[in-house]
Design a protein around this motif. Structure first.
Motif, PDB file in Angstrom:
ATOM      1  N   VAL A 174      -6.558  -4.199  12.385  1.00  0.00           N
ATOM      2  CA  VAL A 174      -6.279  -3.314  11.299  1.00  0.00           C
ATOM      3  C   VAL A 174      -7.045  -3.483  10.340  1.00  0.00           C
ATOM      4  CG1 VAL A 174      -5.355  -0.784   9.960  1.00  0.00           C
ATOM      5  CG2 VAL A 174      -4.392  -1.696  12.760  1.00  0.00           C
ATOM      6  N   ALA A 175      -8.430  -2.740   9.760  1.00  0.00           N
ATOM      7  CA  ALA A 175      -9.089  -3.080   9.002  1.00  0.00           C
ATOM      8  C   ALA A 175      -8.015  -2.936   7.242  1.00  0.00           C
ATOM      9  CB  ALA A 175     -10.336  -2.475   8.268  1.00  0.00           C
ATOM     10  N   GLY A 176      -8.355  -3.276   6.598  1.00  0.00           N
ATOM     11  CA  GLY A 176      -7.470  -2.104   5.390  1.00  0.00           C
ATOM     12  C   GLY A 176      -7.678  -3.166   3.885  1.00  0.00           C
ATOM     13  N   GLY A 177      -6.732  -3.513   2.624  1.00  0.00           N
ATOM     14  CA  GLY A 177      -7.439  -3.819   1.572  1.00  0.00           C
ATOM     15  C   GLY A 177      -8.349  -3.002   0.647  1.00  0.00           C
ATOM     16  N   GLU A 178      -8.889  -3.331  -0.043  1.00  0.00           N
ATOM     17  CA  GLU A 178      -9.658  -2.411  -1.111  1.00  0.00           C
ATOM     18  C   GLU A 178     -10.437  -1.882  -0.603  1.00  0.00           C
ATOM     19  OE1 GLU A 178     -10.405  -4.514  -5.010  1.00  0.00           O
ATOM     20  OE2 GLU A 178      -9.613  -6.132  -4.336  1.00  0.00           O
ATOM     21  N   ALA A 179     -11.822  -2.410   0.558  1.00  0.00           N
ATOM     22  CA  ALA A 179     -12.508  -1.413   0.978  1.00  0.00           C
ATOM     23  C   ALA A 179     -12.049  -0.173   1.491  1.00  0.00           C
ATOM     24  CB  ALA A 179     -13.746  -2.477   1.302  1.00  0.00           C
ATOM     25  N   PHE A 180     -10.771  -0.605   3.050  1.00  0.00           N
ATOM     26  CA  PHE A 180     -11.132   0.570   3.328  1.00  0.00           C
ATOM     27  C   PHE A 180      -8.716   0.677   2.480  1.00  0.00           C
ATOM     28  CE2 PHE A 180     -13.856  -2.568   5.521  1.00  0.00           C
ATOM     29  CZ  PHE A 180     -14.967  -1.773   6.170  1.00  0.00           C
ATOM     30  N   THR A 181      -8.839   1.618   2.277  1.00  0.00           N
ATOM     31  CA  THR A 181      -7.417   1.835   2.002  1.00  0.00           C
ATOM     32  C   THR A 181      -7.042   3.276   3.165  1.00  0.00           C
ATOM     33  OG1 THR A 181      -8.232   3.752   0.365  1.00  0.00           O
ATOM     34  CG2 THR A 181      -7.806   0.946   0.087  1.00  0.00           C
ATOM     35  N   PHE A 182      -7.582   4.070   3.579  1.00  0.00           N
ATOM     36  CA  PHE A 182      -7.482   4.825   4.596  1.00  0.00           C
ATOM     37  C   PHE A 182      -7.153   5.129   5.326  1.00  0.00           C
ATOM     38  CE2 PHE A 182     -11.078   8.102   1.741  1.00  0.00           C
ATOM     39  CZ  PHE A 182     -10.905   7.915   0.576  1.00  0.00           C
ATOM     40  N   SER A 183      -5.562   5.333   5.398  1.00  0.00           N
ATOM     41  CA  SER A 183      -4.964   4.906   6.574  1.00  0.00           C
ATOM     42  C   SER A 183      -3.085   5.809   6.546  1.00  0.00           C
ATOM     43  CB  SER A 183      -4.417   3.708   7.313  1.00  0.00           C
ATOM     44  OG  SER A 183      -3.212   3.889   8.464  1.00  0.00           O
ATOM     45  N   TYR A 184      -3.336   6.155   7.722  1.00  0.00           N
ATOM     46  CA  TYR A 184      -2.282   7.632   7.647  1.00  0.00           C
ATOM     47  C   TYR A 184      -0.772   6.543   8.272  1.00  0.00           C
ATOM     48  CZ  TYR A 184      -4.694  11.679   7.244  1.00  0.00           C
ATOM     49  OH  TYR A 184      -5.223  12.304   7.204  1.00  0.00           O
ATOM     50  N   ALA A 185       0.726   6.341   7.898  1.00  0.00           N
ATOM     51  CA  ALA A 185       1.482   5.448   8.205  1.00  0.00           C
ATOM     52  C   ALA A 185       1.318   5.436   9.999  1.00  0.00           C
ATOM     53  CB  ALA A 185       2.790   6.092   7.638  1.00  0.00           C
ATOM     54  N   GLU A 186       1.274   6.518  10.383  1.00  0.00           N
ATOM     55  CA  GLU A 186       1.744   6.807  11.888  1.00  0.00           C
ATOM     56  C   GLU A 186       0.825   5.697  12.845  1.00  0.00           C
ATOM     57  OE1 GLU A 186       3.929  10.069   9.476  1.00  0.00           O
ATOM     58  OE2 GLU A 186       0.875   8.920   9.763  1.00  0.00           O
ATOM     59  N   THR A 187      -0.100   5.487  11.873  1.00  0.00           N
ATOM     60  CA  THR A 187      -1.517   4.996  12.447  1.00  0.00           C
ATOM     61  C   THR A 187      -1.009   3.435  14.037  1.00  0.00           C
ATOM     62  OG1 THR A 187      -2.526   5.998  11.638  1.00  0.00           O
ATOM     63  CG2 THR A 187      -3.807   3.896  12.650  1.00  0.00           C
ATOM     64  N   ALA A 188      -0.247   2.789  12.762  1.00  0.00           N
ATOM     65  CA  ALA A 188       0.276   0.856  12.992  1.00  0.00           C
ATOM     66  C   ALA A 188       1.373   1.860  13.989  1.00  0.00           C
ATOM     67  CB  ALA A 188       0.207   0.739  11.980  1.00  0.00           C
ATOM     68  N   GLU A 189       2.386   2.563  13.578  1.00  0.00           N
ATOM     69  CA  GLU A 189       3.641   2.552  14.634  1.00  0.00           C
ATOM     70  C   GLU A 189       3.255   3.445  15.717  1.00  0.00           C
ATOM     71  OE1 GLU A 189       6.369   4.564  10.295  1.00  0.00           O
ATOM     72  OE2 GLU A 189       5.912   5.945  11.798  1.00  0.00           O
ATOM     73  N   LEU A 190       2.016   3.948  15.537  1.00  0.00           N
ATOM     74  CA  LEU A 190       1.665   4.511  17.025  1.00  0.00           C
ATOM     75  C   LEU A 190       1.222   3.694  17.893  1.00  0.00           C
ATOM     76  CD1 LEU A 190      -0.044   7.672  16.326  1.00  0.00           C
ATOM     77  CD2 LEU A 190       1.931   7.491  17.979  1.00  0.00           C
ATOM     78  N   LEU A 191       0.466   2.358  17.492  1.00  0.00           N
ATOM     79  CA  LEU A 191       0.151   1.308  18.098  1.00  0.00           C
ATOM     80  C   LEU A 191       0.608   0.584  18.229  1.00  0.00           C
ATOM     81  CD1 LEU A 191      -3.357   0.717  15.592  1.00  0.00           C
ATOM     82  CD2 LEU A 191      -3.520   1.544  18.388  1.00  0.00           C
ATOM     83  N   SER A 192       1.705   0.275  17.492  1.00  0.00           N
ATOM     84  CA  SER A 192       3.288  -0.527  18.110  1.00  0.00           C
ATOM     85  C   SER A 192       3.646  -0.096  19.118  1.00  0.00           C
ATOM     86  CB  SER A 192       3.745  -0.597  17.195  1.00  0.00           C
ATOM     87  OG  SER A 192       3.232  -1.985  15.585  1.00  0.00           O
ATOM     88  N   ALA A 193       3.819   1.548  19.239  1.00  0.00           N
ATOM     89  CA  ALA A 193       4.724   1.958  20.147  1.00  0.00           C
ATOM     90  C   ALA A 193       4.025   1.761  21.638  1.00  0.00           C
ATOM     91  CB  ALA A 193       5.163   3.538  19.578  1.00  0.00           C
ATOM     92  N   CYS A 194       2.878   2.052  21.262  1.00  0.00           N
ATOM     93  CA  CYS A 194       1.935   1.790  22.835  1.00  0.00           C
ATOM     94  C   CYS A 194       2.321   0.283  23.146  1.00  0.00           C
ATOM     95  CB  CYS A 194       0.665   2.294  22.218  1.00  0.00           C
ATOM     96  SG  CYS A 194      -0.482   3.034  24.060  1.00  0.00           S
ATOM     97  N   GLY A 195       2.311  -1.181  22.771  1.00  0.00           N
ATOM     98  CA  GLY A 195       2.542  -2.048  22.810  1.00  0.00           C
ATOM     99  C   GLY A 195       1.567  -3.091  22.645  1.00  0.00           C
ATOM    100  N   ALA A 196       0.668  -2.931  21.539  1.00  0.00           N
ATOM    101  CA  ALA A 196      -0.300  -3.339  20.339  1.00  0.00           C
ATOM    102  C   ALA A 196       0.650  -4.829  19.515  1.00  0.00           C
ATOM    103  CB  ALA A 196      -1.110  -2.793  19.904  1.00  0.00           C
ATOM    104  N   GLU A 197       0.090  -5.760  18.758  1.00  0.00           N
ATOM    105  CA  GLU A 197       1.172  -6.034  18.161  1.00  0.00           C
ATOM    106  C   GLU A 197      -0.383  -5.847  17.252  1.00  0.00           C
ATOM    107  OE1 GLU A 197       1.010 -11.100  16.626  1.00  0.00           O
ATOM    108  OE2 GLU A 197       0.166 -10.728  18.239  1.00  0.00           O
ATOM    109  N   VAL A 198      -0.068  -5.670  16.048  1.00  0.00           N
ATOM    110  CA  VAL A 198      -0.547  -4.822  14.763  1.00  0.00           C
ATOM    111  C   VAL A 198      -0.883  -6.276  13.984  1.00  0.00           C
ATOM    112  CG1 VAL A 198      -1.618  -2.939  13.264  1.00  0.00           C
ATOM    113  CG2 VAL A 198      -0.014  -2.404  15.170  1.00  0.00           C
ATOM    114  N   VAL A 199      -2.393  -6.464  13.365  1.00  0.00           N
ATOM    115  CA  VAL A 199      -2.294  -7.349  12.480  1.00  0.00           C
ATOM    116  C   VAL A 199      -3.527  -6.545  11.640  1.00  0.00           C
ATOM    117  CG1 VAL A 199      -1.297  -9.275  14.020  1.00  0.00           C
ATOM    118  CG2 VAL A 199      -3.782  -8.903  14.282  1.00  0.00           C
ATOM    119  N   PRO A 200      -2.941  -6.953  10.465  1.00  0.00           N
ATOM    120  CA  PRO A 200      -4.417  -6.880   8.518  1.00  0.00           C
ATOM    121  C   PRO A 200      -5.627  -7.510   9.128  1.00  0.00           C
ATOM    122  CG  PRO A 200      -2.203  -7.984   8.190  1.00  0.00           C
ATOM    123  CD  PRO A 200      -2.427  -8.152   9.758  1.00  0.00           C
TER     124      PRO A 200
END
Length: 454
Positions: free
Chosen positions: A264-290
């Motif tokens: 999941v892209a982040g850092g200074e250039a990609f700051t727009f994300s809802y907290a539930e996005t990573a939570e849903l990916l994890s709940a769906c079985g994914a390993e979320v890495v920055p």
């Protein structure tokens, strides 16, 4: 998980219009209450990504959005309760409004407004009023807001940008003359203003140390200027709130197999994300890495999927373009069939170019800055089968940008809008468009994406 009504002290911070100081006051309240040792759950009405970043710094836990258009009315209370309980139960919730108290969708007056969410949450409203250019007339203004809707309870006022002791006396006397509690009076303090640019405040991720200092200063200012005990007392008048908290595991159901690694892209250039996005990916079985596209030279080892949300790539275009190694790796990943979900800034990053600087070159479009702001809610239909949606799926989202892509859609567009036409690109396992979505409102799309990665 119990469905018994929960006693959650809560207030909604609103204003007669934009520019009255809602974000400053809200962030200061959250910081001041947190400094008292209280666990504060911060929330924001509407789709805005930037204000919750400041709320999160002040509270030490994620700021979360409450938007009836993006997720539907039935999810507002469950998502609110999820925020209150995560990572631990909060002592009080502070919800910042959007625009003016009653400003909502143009096509559905009042819908998705601050008042709409306040009523769904049965929360009292604190009205922030800019007193800079008025005196006793403030009473007429506030009286109008108090009486406009009998189901919206304005429980007190915080006066902002007050110039002097005499000015304060005039304003407070006028309000108390008709029984409106004045919870605080904040003087003009230009030295703690948060800098802005073309889409609003500069995100926390781009000014981490100054943002921390701003929040500390706001905590002190609000502690000195606002009767926090009166705010807590008003929050305590909110009735018990019935309903089950939203749970990402329940929204997803059975996890997808294989535990795919999703960057999941982040850092200074990609700051727009809802907290539930990573939570849903994890709940769906994914390993979320920055992933930070400004600095990381390659995708994380074993990446099976890539999510690139919104942000400000136009501000960082030269550095993004200069990270040739990562752009090459993203291009290799996509051409090998890797699944990519890109929104707005992500679309620009995958384009041929941004303001004539080379980007990933995966989409046949050139992006450039434009003076016109594109802003608004969108109800769209998936124009093609993709890693995010089956053709014909209806999705709610929003646009917020000052860039244009030429062309704006590929041979297989991502979405069709009744008024704006085709938009975005579906190419192999890539789905890219300007549309921002809240994935809690479309958990089937999350599952589809994770399964495409797996």
């Amino acid at each position: 998980m119990t469905s018994e009504p929960r006693q959650v002290p809560r207030i909604v911070v609103a204003a007669p219009a934009s520019g009255q100081g809602k974000t400053t006051i809200t962030t200061g309240l959250i910081a001041a209450l947190t400094a008292r040792g209280l666990a504060v759950s911060p929330h924001k009405v509407g789709p805005d990504y930037i204000d919750p970043g400041y709320h999160g710094v002040a509270a030490g836990r994620p700021g979360r959005n409450l938007d009836p258009f993006l997720v539907g009315e039935p999810l507002i209370v469950p998502l609110f309760l999820h925020g209150v309980l995560t990572p631990r139960q909060a002592d009080i919730a502070v919800i910042e409004g959007v625009m003016g108290l009653f400003d909502g969708m143009a096509a559905r007056p009042g819908f998705a407004s601050t008042a709409h969410v306040a009523k769904l949450l049965q929360a009292p409203v604190v009205l922030v009023v800019d007193g800079a250019s008025q005196g006793a007339s403030v009473a007429a203004l506030v009286a109008g807001f108090r009486e406009f809707d009998e189901h919206t309870r304005v429980g007190g006022v915080i006066l902002n940008r007050v110039g002097s002791d005499r000015h304060e006396a005039i304003l407070t006397a006028a309000l108390r003359g008709f029984g409106m509690p004045v919870l605080g009076v904040v003087r003009r303090h230009a030295d703690i203003a948060t800098p802005s640019r073309h889409l609003g405040l500069i995100p926390v991720a781009e000014r981490a140390d100054p943002a921390l200092e701003t929040v500390r200063n706001l905590a002190g200012l609000i502690t000195e200027s606002v009767d926090l005990d009166a705010v807590l007392a008003l929050a305590g008048t909110a009735p018990p709130l019935a309903g089950l908290p939203w749970q990402p595991e329940a929204a997803i159901g059975t996890p997808a197999p294989g535990r795919p690694r999703i960057a999941v892209a982040g850092g200074e250039a990609f700051t727009f994300s809802y907290a539930e996005t990573a939570e849903l990916l994890s709940a769906c079985g994914a390993e979320v890495v920055p992933l930070d596209p400004l600095y990381d030279p390659a995708l994380p080892d074993g990446t099976a999927g890539l999510v690139i949300g919104g942000g400000f790539p136009e501000v960082h275009a030269e550095r993004l373009s200069g990270n040739t190694a990562l752009r090459t790796d993203v291009r290799r990943f996509a051409r090998a069939g890797g699944a990519i979900a890109a929104e707005c800034a992500g679309l620009l990053y995958l384009a041929d170019s941004l303001d004539e600087r080379p980007m990933c070159g995966l989409l046949p479009t050139a992006a450039r800055m434009h003076r016109r702001l594109t802003l608004g809610y969108r109800r769209v239909v998936a124009a093609a089968d993709s890693c995010l949606a089956e053709a014909g799926t209806v999705v709610h989202g929003h646009e917020f940008h000052r860039t244009l892509c030429a062309p704006s859609a590929g041979n297989r567009p991502a979405w069709e809008h009744a008024e704006h036409g085709a938009e975005g690109f579906v190419d192999g396992a890539i789905h890219a468009s300007y549309l921002h979505t809240h994935w809690a409102g479309n958990p089937d799309g999350v599952r589809r994406f994770v399964e495409a990665c797996a």
